[in-house]
Design a protein around this motif. Structure first.
Motif, PDB file in Angstrom:
ATOM      1  N   VAL B 180       3.170   2.311 -16.189  1.00  0.00           N
ATOM      2  CA  VAL B 180       2.519   3.271 -15.293  1.00  0.00           C
ATOM      3  C   VAL B 180       3.522   3.569 -14.203  1.00  0.00           C
ATOM      4  O   VAL B 180       4.422   2.769 -13.954  1.00  0.00           O
ATOM      5  CB  VAL B 180       1.214   2.717 -14.658  1.00  0.00           C
ATOM      6  N   GLU B 181       3.378   4.702 -13.547  1.00  0.00           N
ATOM      7  CA  GLU B 181       4.374   5.072 -12.547  1.00  0.00           C
ATOM      8  C   GLU B 181       3.820   4.878 -11.135  1.00  0.00           C
ATOM      9  O   GLU B 181       2.699   5.239 -10.835  1.00  0.00           O
ATOM     10  CB  GLU B 181       4.813   6.525 -12.738  1.00  0.00           C
ATOM     11  N   VAL B 182       4.626   4.248 -10.267  1.00  0.00           N
ATOM     12  CA  VAL B 182       4.303   4.172  -8.841  1.00  0.00           C
ATOM     13  C   VAL B 182       5.519   4.672  -8.081  1.00  0.00           C
ATOM     14  O   VAL B 182       6.627   4.180  -8.272  1.00  0.00           O
ATOM     15  CB  VAL B 182       3.992   2.718  -8.408  1.00  0.00           C
ATOM     16  N   GLN B 183       5.358   5.679  -7.240  1.00  0.00           N
ATOM     17  CA  GLN B 183       6.454   6.180  -6.422  1.00  0.00           C
ATOM     18  C   GLN B 183       6.641   5.268  -5.212  1.00  0.00           C
ATOM     19  O   GLN B 183       5.684   4.985  -4.504  1.00  0.00           O
ATOM     20  CB  GLN B 183       6.176   7.608  -5.934  1.00  0.00           C
ATOM     21  N   THR B 184       7.888   4.822  -4.996  1.00  0.00           N
ATOM     22  CA  THR B 184       8.174   3.978  -3.829  1.00  0.00           C
ATOM     23  C   THR B 184       7.651   4.635  -2.557  1.00  0.00           C
ATOM     24  O   THR B 184       7.099   3.985  -1.681  1.00  0.00           O
ATOM     25  CB  THR B 184       9.697   3.757  -3.689  1.00  0.00           C
ATOM     26  N   LYS B 185       7.822   5.943  -2.494  1.00  0.00           N
ATOM     27  CA  LYS B 185       7.400   6.681  -1.303  1.00  0.00           C
ATOM     28  C   LYS B 185       5.884   6.554  -1.094  1.00  0.00           C
ATOM     29  O   LYS B 185       5.423   6.263   0.015  1.00  0.00           O
ATOM     30  CB  LYS B 185       7.799   8.152  -1.460  1.00  0.00           C
ATOM     31  N   ASP B 186       5.113   6.737  -2.178  1.00  0.00           N
ATOM     32  CA  ASP B 186       3.655   6.584  -2.084  1.00  0.00           C
ATOM     33  C   ASP B 186       3.309   5.156  -1.683  1.00  0.00           C
ATOM     34  O   ASP B 186       2.468   4.921  -0.822  1.00  0.00           O
ATOM     35  CB  ASP B 186       2.979   6.876  -3.431  1.00  0.00           C
ATOM     36  N   ALA B 187       3.983   4.183  -2.324  1.00  0.00           N
ATOM     37  CA  ALA B 187       3.672   2.772  -2.087  1.00  0.00           C
ATOM     38  C   ALA B 187       3.922   2.413  -0.635  1.00  0.00           C
ATOM     39  O   ALA B 187       3.284   1.526  -0.075  1.00  0.00           O
ATOM     40  CB  ALA B 187       4.507   1.888  -3.002  1.00  0.00           C
ATOM     41  N   ARG B 188       4.888   3.120  -0.007  1.00  0.00           N
ATOM     42  CA  ARG B 188       5.179   2.841   1.407  1.00  0.00           C
ATOM     43  C   ARG B 188       4.192   3.587   2.317  1.00  0.00           C
ATOM     44  O   ARG B 188       3.759   3.053   3.323  1.00  0.00           O
ATOM     45  CB  ARG B 188       6.637   3.242   1.713  1.00  0.00           C
ATOM     46  N   GLU B 189       3.841   4.803   1.904  1.00  0.00           N
ATOM     47  CA  GLU B 189       2.990   5.616   2.794  1.00  0.00           C
ATOM     48  C   GLU B 189       1.570   5.089   2.919  1.00  0.00           C
ATOM     49  O   GLU B 189       0.920   5.315   3.940  1.00  0.00           O
ATOM     50  CB  GLU B 189       2.993   7.083   2.339  1.00  0.00           C
ATOM     51  N   ILE B 190       1.080   4.400   1.873  1.00  0.00           N
ATOM     52  CA  ILE B 190      -0.312   3.925   1.992  1.00  0.00           C
ATOM     53  C   ILE B 190      -0.432   2.671   2.865  1.00  0.00           C
ATOM     54  O   ILE B 190      -1.532   2.236   3.181  1.00  0.00           O
ATOM     55  CB  ILE B 190      -0.978   3.628   0.628  1.00  0.00           C
ATOM     56  N   LEU B 191       0.684   2.080   3.266  1.00  0.00           N
ATOM     57  CA  LEU B 191       0.596   0.897   4.120  1.00  0.00           C
ATOM     58  C   LEU B 191       0.107   1.275   5.512  1.00  0.00           C
ATOM     59  O   LEU B 191       0.408   2.351   6.010  1.00  0.00           O
ATOM     60  CB  LEU B 191       1.965   0.221   4.228  1.00  0.00           C
ATOM     61  N   LYS B 192      -0.643   0.337   6.123  1.00  0.00           N
ATOM     62  CA  LYS B 192      -1.098   0.575   7.499  1.00  0.00           C
ATOM     63  C   LYS B 192       0.058   0.340   8.459  1.00  0.00           C
ATOM     64  O   LYS B 192       0.834  -0.588   8.287  1.00  0.00           O
ATOM     65  CB  LYS B 192      -2.249  -0.376   7.818  1.00  0.00           C
ATOM     66  N   LYS B 193       0.172   1.172   9.466  1.00  0.00           N
ATOM     67  CA  LYS B 193       1.255   1.036  10.455  1.00  0.00           C
ATOM     68  C   LYS B 193       0.953  -0.072  11.458  1.00  0.00           C
ATOM     69  O   LYS B 193       1.842  -0.617  12.093  1.00  0.00           O
ATOM     70  CB  LYS B 193       1.461   2.356  11.206  1.00  0.00           C
ATOM     71  N   GLN B 194      -0.343  -0.357  11.651  1.00  0.00           N
ATOM     72  CA  GLN B 194      -0.759  -1.438  12.547  1.00  0.00           C
ATOM     73  C   GLN B 194      -1.491  -2.487  11.721  1.00  0.00           C
ATOM     74  O   GLN B 194      -2.274  -2.151  10.840  1.00  0.00           O
ATOM     75  CB  GLN B 194      -1.722  -0.893  13.618  1.00  0.00           C
ATOM     76  N   ILE B 195      -1.228  -3.754  12.014  1.00  0.00           N
ATOM     77  CA  ILE B 195      -1.905  -4.824  11.277  1.00  0.00           C
ATOM     78  C   ILE B 195      -2.471  -5.838  12.271  1.00  0.00           C
ATOM     79  O   ILE B 195      -1.979  -5.962  13.389  1.00  0.00           O
ATOM     80  CB  ILE B 195      -0.940  -5.527  10.301  1.00  0.00           C
ATOM     81  N   PRO B 196      -3.500  -6.590  11.855  1.00  0.00           N
ATOM     82  CA  PRO B 196      -4.063  -7.593  12.770  1.00  0.00           C
ATOM     83  C   PRO B 196      -3.047  -8.711  13.031  1.00  0.00           C
ATOM     84  O   PRO B 196      -2.396  -9.197  12.101  1.00  0.00           O
ATOM     85  CB  PRO B 196      -5.275  -8.132  12.008  1.00  0.00           C
ATOM     86  N   LEU B 197      -2.924  -9.113  14.300  1.00  0.00           N
ATOM     87  CA  LEU B 197      -2.045 -10.230  14.664  1.00  0.00           C
ATOM     88  C   LEU B 197      -2.384 -11.461  13.825  1.00  0.00           C
ATOM     89  O   LEU B 197      -1.489 -12.179  13.368  1.00  0.00           O
ATOM     90  CB  LEU B 197      -2.196 -10.533  16.160  1.00  0.00           C
ATOM     91  N   ARG B 198      -3.672 -11.694  13.626  1.00  0.00           N
ATOM     92  CA  ARG B 198      -4.122 -12.862  12.865  1.00  0.00           C
ATOM     93  C   ARG B 198      -3.500 -12.866  11.453  1.00  0.00           C
ATOM     94  O   ARG B 198      -3.029 -13.892  10.970  1.00  0.00           O
ATOM     95  CB  ARG B 198      -5.664 -12.845  12.811  1.00  0.00           C
ATOM     96  N   ASP B 199      -3.498 -11.711  10.782  1.00  0.00           N
ATOM     97  CA  ASP B 199      -2.909 -11.628   9.439  1.00  0.00           C
ATOM     98  C   ASP B 199      -1.396 -11.813   9.490  1.00  0.00           C
ATOM     99  O   ASP B 199      -0.801 -12.407   8.593  1.00  0.00           O
ATOM    100  CB  ASP B 199      -3.231 -10.271   8.789  1.00  0.00           C
ATOM    101  N   ALA B 200      -0.776 -11.273  10.539  1.00  0.00           N
ATOM    102  CA  ALA B 200       0.670 -11.409  10.676  1.00  0.00           C
ATOM    103  C   ALA B 200       1.053 -12.882  10.809  1.00  0.00           C
ATOM    104  O   ALA B 200       2.042 -13.344  10.228  1.00  0.00           O
ATOM    105  CB  ALA B 200       1.172 -10.608  11.877  1.00  0.00           C
ATOM    106  N   VAL B 201       0.242 -13.643  11.571  1.00  0.00           N
ATOM    107  CA  VAL B 201       0.507 -15.082  11.740  1.00  0.00           C
ATOM    108  C   VAL B 201       0.398 -15.794  10.387  1.00  0.00           C
ATOM    109  O   VAL B 201       1.241 -16.625  10.031  1.00  0.00           O
ATOM    110  CB  VAL B 201      -0.466 -15.702  12.774  1.00  0.00           C
ATOM    111  N   THR B 202      -0.635 -15.453   9.624  1.00  0.00           N
ATOM    112  CA  THR B 202      -0.775 -16.032   8.282  1.00  0.00           C
ATOM    113  C   THR B 202       0.459 -15.721   7.449  1.00  0.00           C
ATOM    114  O   THR B 202       1.007 -16.597   6.760  1.00  0.00           O
ATOM    115  CB  THR B 202      -2.022 -15.436   7.574  1.00  0.00           C
ATOM    116  N   GLN B 203       0.930 -14.479   7.543  1.00  0.00           N
ATOM    117  CA  GLN B 203       2.066 -14.053   6.731  1.00  0.00           C
ATOM    118  C   GLN B 203       3.334 -14.801   7.134  1.00  0.00           C
ATOM    119  O   GLN B 203       4.085 -15.278   6.288  1.00  0.00           O
ATOM    120  CB  GLN B 203       2.267 -12.538   6.899  1.00  0.00           C
ATOM    121  N   TRP B 204       3.605 -14.937   8.453  1.00  0.00           N
ATOM    122  CA  TRP B 204       4.863 -15.590   8.817  1.00  0.00           C
ATOM    123  C   TRP B 204       4.778 -17.093   8.615  1.00  0.00           C
ATOM    124  O   TRP B 204       5.815 -17.710   8.387  1.00  0.00           O
ATOM    125  CB  TRP B 204       5.437 -15.138  10.131  1.00  0.00           C
ATOM    126  N   GLY B 205       3.567 -17.651   8.623  1.00  0.00           N
ATOM    127  CA  GLY B 205       3.424 -19.050   8.183  1.00  0.00           C
ATOM    128  C   GLY B 205       3.850 -19.202   6.735  1.00  0.00           C
ATOM    129  O   GLY B 205       4.554 -20.151   6.358  1.00  0.00           O
TER     130      GLY B 205
END
Lengths: 310, 310
Positions: B180-205
């Motif tokens: 199936v095809e996924v365009q890198t551009k689409d995959a980047r554009e659907i990301l949220k520009k702001q994320i919850p600090l709580r999730d960011a902490v989980t991610q960097w852990g």
């Protein structure tokens, strides 16, 4: 088995620049001391507290060390009598994990006194319960390094996943405690709940770099990674002179510098005791110049955690 | 010195679950091959491309490999004539760093052909310029592992700071590429520009845990850390059957599983070749059941990067 034991538990630097809520390390001084004594009458009692200028409660159900010891006994269903003397040998509300050090000293001491029914890592949840009383939530980023020593990563809280990170031989901590007050609660409330993804990526790149730098003994990488683009820019406004103190530390040769926990203490890491001392004196000059008193603490990273004193 | 050289450069898995934009690793297959031949007339020419079904341009100023080689020559002020044959041996737009592999093969080959004026790490900026042509931005999370081999952390882009992370002996990658095809551009554009600090902490852990797990050879920690709470939940919707494929990989014994780069390929890590094969076949069964064709690639982590073929 002895009827009484005296234990030291170390202060800790949580967050360590980039690692908000997931990283912390222990120092060799300052720290808290407790004396625990077995009694025939069951129950946990705090008999004496010194060094707190009367600010801490002796109610064992409300004091971090009392709660930690009680939860330990309850978990093991031991109906013991324990008297606790707490010697605060570090400033309260300083961002150095004061309540964590008391809780860790307490659970480490009671475990020793009762013949070590649990290993060191198993003591963590009880010390965290002490933290919950002090801070309102069961954080581990002070408690875990105080208990385990060294640098500690708290990868996850649910389930709790605590990893001890090997550190290079020559890593010295300088801590300066400016005599201003910052409430942990305030320091937490001013943080933004939403952050830019771009900044989060920068931050987790630095967390990865710091862990790799510590494990590779790459001091320059450690320094380059000690950057916090999310929490420090906001919390720094609560600490008078922060940017100048930081700049003074870096100019004096520190690898990196940041806020210790939620502040107001500021820490720096250096590759020698000599540099660490110079860093401390340059930081202090800045605070002196704006009429803020301070104490400076220098030590190696403390890799052993709590210590039996006698 | 030879007048012609054939080079292989490996495909790569960027992001590696928790490490969005900062982590990537190289595999032993698939990958791209180039043949570079010195000519007496100056200029970079792409004479032949195979395996691309006619989708790539032979214009050397617009093709990733042509641009990478040209920038290298320009930087060294070498007025050479280079003919390039590009053999695409991996799917395009698959989330496996197809353009990065071509660019890396090109710069590695031209550097060899000209007597190695630069070391391997110094080639990175030219390969990144190739990436910029293909993707619109000079990302390094595919290019760096393809060039350097192994697991690579891109701590920072400005200035560029790339760290090779030591990896344990028994780490096998399974990659499945759903047709199936996924365009890198689409995959980047659907990301949220702001994320919850709580999730960011989980991610960097988790980023910290993954780096520590790799360096401690703690396979279970690697697995526990391969969790992405920020990007995967959003991008997974672009990949039909993703959750079931992931579940099948984990049930078959994979340490962890996630989206490779911006997808649609899905990767898993395992501790043996046997498990990696079983993981691949269980993943493929899921895609078969929803009538999606796929290719599976199994290999160890590739610790050497590009290879001279003859």
């Amino acid at each position: 088995m002895k009827d009484s034991i005296k234990v030291f538990a170390p202060a800790t630097v949580a967050n360590v620049a980039c690692g908000f809520d997931v990283l912390g390390f222990a120092v060799e001084n300052p720290g808290d001391e407790v004396v625990l004594t077995k009694k025939s009458t069951p129950g946990v009692k705090i008999t004496t507290i010194t060094g707190d200028e009367g600010r801490l409660t002796k109610d064992a159900d409300k004091n971090t060390v009392g709660v930690a010891v009680s939860r330990f006994l309850k978990h093991l269903q031991i109906d013991a009598g324990i008297d606790i003397t707490l010697h605060k040998k570090m400033p309260l509300g300083s961002g150095l994990g004061s309540s964590a050090a008391s809780a860790v000293a307490g659970v480490f001491a009671v475990n020793q006194l009762l013949g070590m029914p649990l290993n060191q890592q198993e003591l963590l949840p009880f010390a965290m319960e002490g933290e919950r009383i002090a801070c309102g939530s069961a954080h581990a980023d002070n408690v875990a390094p105080s208990l385990l020593g060294g640098f500690v990563l708290i990868r996850s809280y649910d389930p709790l996943d605590v990893i001890k990170i090997p550190t290079p031989a020559n890593l010295y901590s300088t801590i300066i405690h400016p005599q201003v007050e910052v409430q942990t609660k305030d320091a937490r409330e001013i943080l933004k709940k939403q952050i830019p993804l771009r900044d989060a990526v920068t931050q987790w790149g630095n967390v990865g770099g710091l862990i790799a730098g510590l494990m590779l003994s790459d001091y320059q990488l450690i320094g380059r990674s000690m950057k916090d683009v999310i929490v420090e820019p906001i919390r720094a406004i609560l600490i008078p002179g922060f940017e100048d103190v930081k700049q003074a530390a870096l100019s004096a040769g520190a690898l990196g510098c940041g806020i210790s926990g939620s502040g107001p203490s500021i820490f720096a890491l250096s590759t020698s005791e000599e540099i660490a001392h110079k860093v401390g004196s340059e930081m202090q000059k800045v605070l002196n110049s704006i009429q803020i008193g301070s104490e400076v603490y220098i030590s190696k990273i403390n890799n052993s955690g709590p210590q039996i004193l006698d």
